[in-house]
Write an enzyme that holds these catalytic residues in place. Structure first.
Site, PDB file in Angstrom:
ATOM      1  N   HIS A 100       0.865  -1.176   0.000  1.00 15.65           N
ATOM      2  CA  HIS A 100       0.000   0.000   0.000  1.00 15.65           C
ATOM      3  C   HIS A 100       0.904   1.230   0.000  1.00 15.65           C
ATOM      4  CE1 HIS A 100      -3.393   2.489   2.048  1.00 15.65           C
ATOM      5  NE2 HIS A 100      -3.513   2.524   0.741  1.00 15.65           N
TER       6      HIS A 100
ATOM      7  N   LYS B 274       1.115  10.712   1.236  1.00 20.33           N
ATOM      8  CA  LYS B 274       1.602   9.680   0.312  1.00 20.33           C
ATOM      9  C   LYS B 274       1.393  10.078  -1.144  1.00 20.33           C
ATOM     10  CE  LYS B 274      -0.772   5.883   0.481  1.00 20.33           C
ATOM     11  NZ  LYS B 274      -1.540   5.765  -0.777  1.00 20.33           N
TER      12      LYS B 274
ATOM     13  N   ASP C  39      -0.770   4.525  -5.243  1.00 15.06           N
ATOM     14  CA  ASP C  39      -1.394   3.851  -4.100  1.00 15.06           C
ATOM     15  C   ASP C  39      -1.064   2.371  -3.927  1.00 15.06           C
ATOM     16  OD1 ASP C  39      -3.157   4.145  -1.851  1.00 15.06           O
ATOM     17  OD2 ASP C  39      -4.636   2.981  -2.934  1.00 15.06           O
TER      18      ASP C  39
END
Length: 536
Positions: free
Chosen positions: A219, A242, A257
Site C-alpha cells: 500500500h 503519500k 497507491d
C-alpha cells in the site's frame, strides 16, 4: 451506444442472463452522458464529472467479509479485519442480487490489474451506475483494441441499490462487501462509494501475490527520477502525504497507491489515481490539480453556487472528497507502470504528538518494526469524540486490506531490503515544537526538500544524532531546511514536556506491538522505542 455480450455473464459458478440493457465497455464520454441523463452527477467548469456517492462517502470496514471455506479457513488472518462469512450466505446474497439485477440496466467493463504481464489478473466489473463504471475505467488497467482479454479471472458486482437483510443474510448491515476466493467473485451492495471496488481487489492481490508468487504487495505510491534508475516508494496512511509527496514534477509517477515488488522490480497494480481533494490548491499540488479535467470523476465535492467551480475547502458532505483519473493525466507518468528495484523507501507519518524527527534513517530491523507498526496520529476535529492527538496503528500501512498475517508481508520486505540494499527513511509530516494545538505542522516545502536531499544522497555524509527514546538516527543538517526543525527535542521550549510526550508515544507503540510479538525475530523486537527517564 449499446454494446451487447453474446455469452451470459459468469458469476462464479452461476450464469446470469440479464433482461435489461447491458452497456459494455462504453467510452468515458459516453459514460459521462449516461451519468448526466441518469442524474448521477453534473459537470464542473473544467469538464470533470461530480458525482454524489450517497449515504456512504467512505469505506465501511466492519461490513467487509471473506467467505470461510476450505481455501481460506487456514490461510486467512481471521479477526476484526477479516470477518468470516459462511458460503451459504454468500450464495443466498448472490441469488438475491441477480434477481434485483435482472430487470435493470447494467454497465460492464473488462480490464486487469498489475502492469507486469506475468502477474496480471483480469477483471469484469459490473456496476449499477455509470459513474461507478468511469471509476473502474480509470482505476483498473485498460486493454488495448489489439489486446482483448481472452478470459476473466475475477468478477466484481457493485450494486448500491441492492441491500441485504441482516437478520436473514448473515451480515451486520444492509450494506456489505464480500470476497469469495474460491468463486473469484466480489459482491458489493448497499453502498455507492467506489473506493470499495478498488480496495476489494487490492485485498485480493494482497492474498494471491504473496502466497502464490512470493511478491510483496504494498500500500504505497512510487516514483522514479528522470534517469529511471532511482525508484522511491512512499508508504503512509491517509493524511500523511503519500499521494502529494509522490506527485513531484521533478520525478515521474509510477502510481499513487498500490504496487507489487517482484524479483524483476516494482510494478503498479492500477491504471489510475484516486487522490484526496480536501484543501486542494494548484500552488501546493499542481500535478493533481491539473489532472482534474474532462474525464476526471470527482466524488462528493461541493461547488461554489451555480458557478460549477469546485470548492475543495468545503467538506460539508465529507472530508474524504476524491478525484479519480487515469494515470496518464499526470504529466510524465511512467508507462508501462514498471520500475526497477527501489533505492529508497519513505515511511510517512503525521505525528500529531510532535515527537518524531522530520526525517530519520532506519536500519533493516527498525524498518521492519515501523512497517509492522504503521503509525500515524488522528487529531481533534477529524472524527467525533477526538479532543486530543490519538495514536493510530495500521500494520504494513494498510491493515484493513491484509488477508494474511502482517508477519508474512514483513518477512518478504526484510529479505528484499537486504538483497537490494535499500535505504528506508521515517518521515514525520506532522507537528514540531509541540503537539497538535501547541506546535506547528511541518511545512510541505521542508518535507519535500528533506526527501529530495535523501534521494540525491545529500544526507549520506552529514552528522547524525540518535533519539534517546526511539533510537532513530536523524540528520543534524540538511540543504534548504532550517537546522532548528531537525531535532524535535530542540524545537520544544519545555524539554521535560517533550520527553513525557515521547514516553507516552513509546508506550502506545509497545502496547500495539504486543499482538505481533510472538511472530517476530528478537532483532525486530529490539528495534522498539524504550520508555526511560531522561536527565536534562
Amino acid at each position: 451506444m449499446n454494446s451487447t455480450i453474446s455469452e451470459p455473464l459468469d458469476l462464479g459458478n452461476q450464469k446470469f442472463y440479464p433482461k435489461g440493457k447491458i452497456f459494455y465497455q462504453l467510452s468515458v464520454p459516453a459514460l459521462v452522458e449516461h451519468a448526466i441523463l441518469n442524474r448521477e452527477g453534473v459537470l464542473t467548469e473544467c469538464g470533470a464529472l461530480v458525482a454524489d456517492t450517497g449515504k456512504f462517502t467512505g469505506r465501511s470496514p466492519k461490513d467487509r467479509y471473506i467467505v470461510h471455506d476450505d481455501k481460506t479457513k487456514s490461510t486467512v488472518w481471521w479477526g476484526d479485519i477479516n470477518q468470516p462469512l459462511e458460503a451459504k450466505y454468500y450464495g443466498q446474497l448472490l441469488t438475491k442480487m441477480m434477481h434485483y439485477m435482472k430487470d435493470i440496466n447494467l454497465y460492464v467493463r473488462d480490464g486487469y490489474v498489475c502492469a507486469e504481464k506475468n502477474h496480471r489478473l483480469t477483471l469484469r466489473v459490473i456496476t449499477e451506475s455509470a459513474y461507478q463504471n468511469i471509476f473502474a475505467h480509470h482505476l483498473f488497467m485498460r486493454p488495448s483494441r489489439n489486446e482483448p482479454l481472452s478470459s476473466i479471472n475475477w468478477t466484481i458486482l457493485a450494486i448500491p441499490g441492492f441491500e441485504a437483510i441482516p437478520l436473514v443474510d448473515g451480515v451486520r448491515s444492509a450494506n456489505f462487501v464480500i470476497i469469495n476466493f474460491t468463486e473469484q467473485v466480489v459482491l458489493i451492495g448497499g453502498t455507492g462509494y467506489t473506493g470499495e471496488i478498488k480496495k476489494s481487489i487490492f485485498s485480493v492481490l494482497n492474498y494471491l501475490l504473496p502466497t502464490e508468487k512470493g511478491i510483496l504487495s504494498m500500500h504505497c505510491s512510487a516514483n522514479v527520477g528522470k534517469e529511471r534508475g532511482d525508484t522511491a516508494l512512499f508508504f503512509g496512511l491517509s493524511g500523511t502525504g503519500k499521494t502529494t509527496l509522490s506527485a513531484d514534477e521533478a520525478r515521474m509517477l509510477v502510481g499513487d497507491d498500490e504496487h507489487g515488488w517482484s524479483e524483476e522490480g516494482v510494478f503498479n497494480f492500477e491504471g489510475g489515481c484516486y487522490a484526496k481533494c480536501v484543501g486542494l490548491a494548484e500552488e501546493k499540488e499542481p500535478q493533481i490539480f491539473n489532472a482534474i479535467r474532462f474525464g476526471t470523476l470527482l466524488e462528493n465535492v461541493c461547488m461554489l453556487g451555480e458557478s460549477r467551480i469546485p470548492d475543495y475547502n468545503n467538506i460539508s458532505k465529507t472530508e474524504n472528497t476524491r478525484a479519480a483519473y487515469p494515470v496518464h493525466f499526470i504529466k510524465g507518468a511512467v508507462e508501462p507502470a514498471i520500475a526497477e528495484h527501489p533505492k529508497h523507501i519513505f515511511f510517512l507519518t503525521a505525528d500529531a504528538f510532535g515527537v518524531l524527527p522530520p526525517i530519520s534513517k532506519l536500519s533493516v530491523e527498525q524498518a521492519m518494526y515501523h512497517f509492522i507498526s504503521g503509525y500515524t496520529a488522528k487529531v481533534a476535529g477529524t472524527e467525533s469524540g477526538i479532543i486530543e492527538p490519538t495514536a493510530t496503528f495500521s500494520a504494513c500501512f494498510g491493515k484493513a486490506f491484509l488477508p494474511l498475517h502482517p508477519a508474512k508481508y514483513a518477512a518478504i520486505l526484510g529479505k528484499k531490503l537486504k538483497t537490494h540494499q535499500v535505504q528506508v527513511w521515517l518521515v514525520n509530516t506532522g507537528w514540531i515544537g509541540g503537539a497538535y494545538g501547541v506546535g506547528k505542522r511541518i511545512p510541505l516545502v521542508h518535507t519535500r526538500n528533506l526527501i529530495q536531499a535523501a534521494l540525491r544522497g545529500d544526507l549520506d555524509e552529514v552528522d547524525y544524532q540518535t533519539h534517546l527514546i526511539f533510537g532513530l538516527a536523524y540528520p543534524r543538517s540538511c540543504p534548504n531546511v532550517p537546522s532548528d526543525i531537525l531535532s524535535p527535542r530542540d524545537s520544544w521550549r519545555d524539554k521535560e514536556a517533550y520527553f513525557a510526550q515521547a514516553n507516552k508515544l513509546a508506550e502506545a507503540f509497545a502496547e500495539n506491538f504486543k499482538q505481533y510479538e510472538a511472530e517476530m525475530d528478537i532483532k525486530i523486537l529490539e528495534a522498539a522505542p524504550k520508555v526511560q527517564i531522561v536527565s536534562l
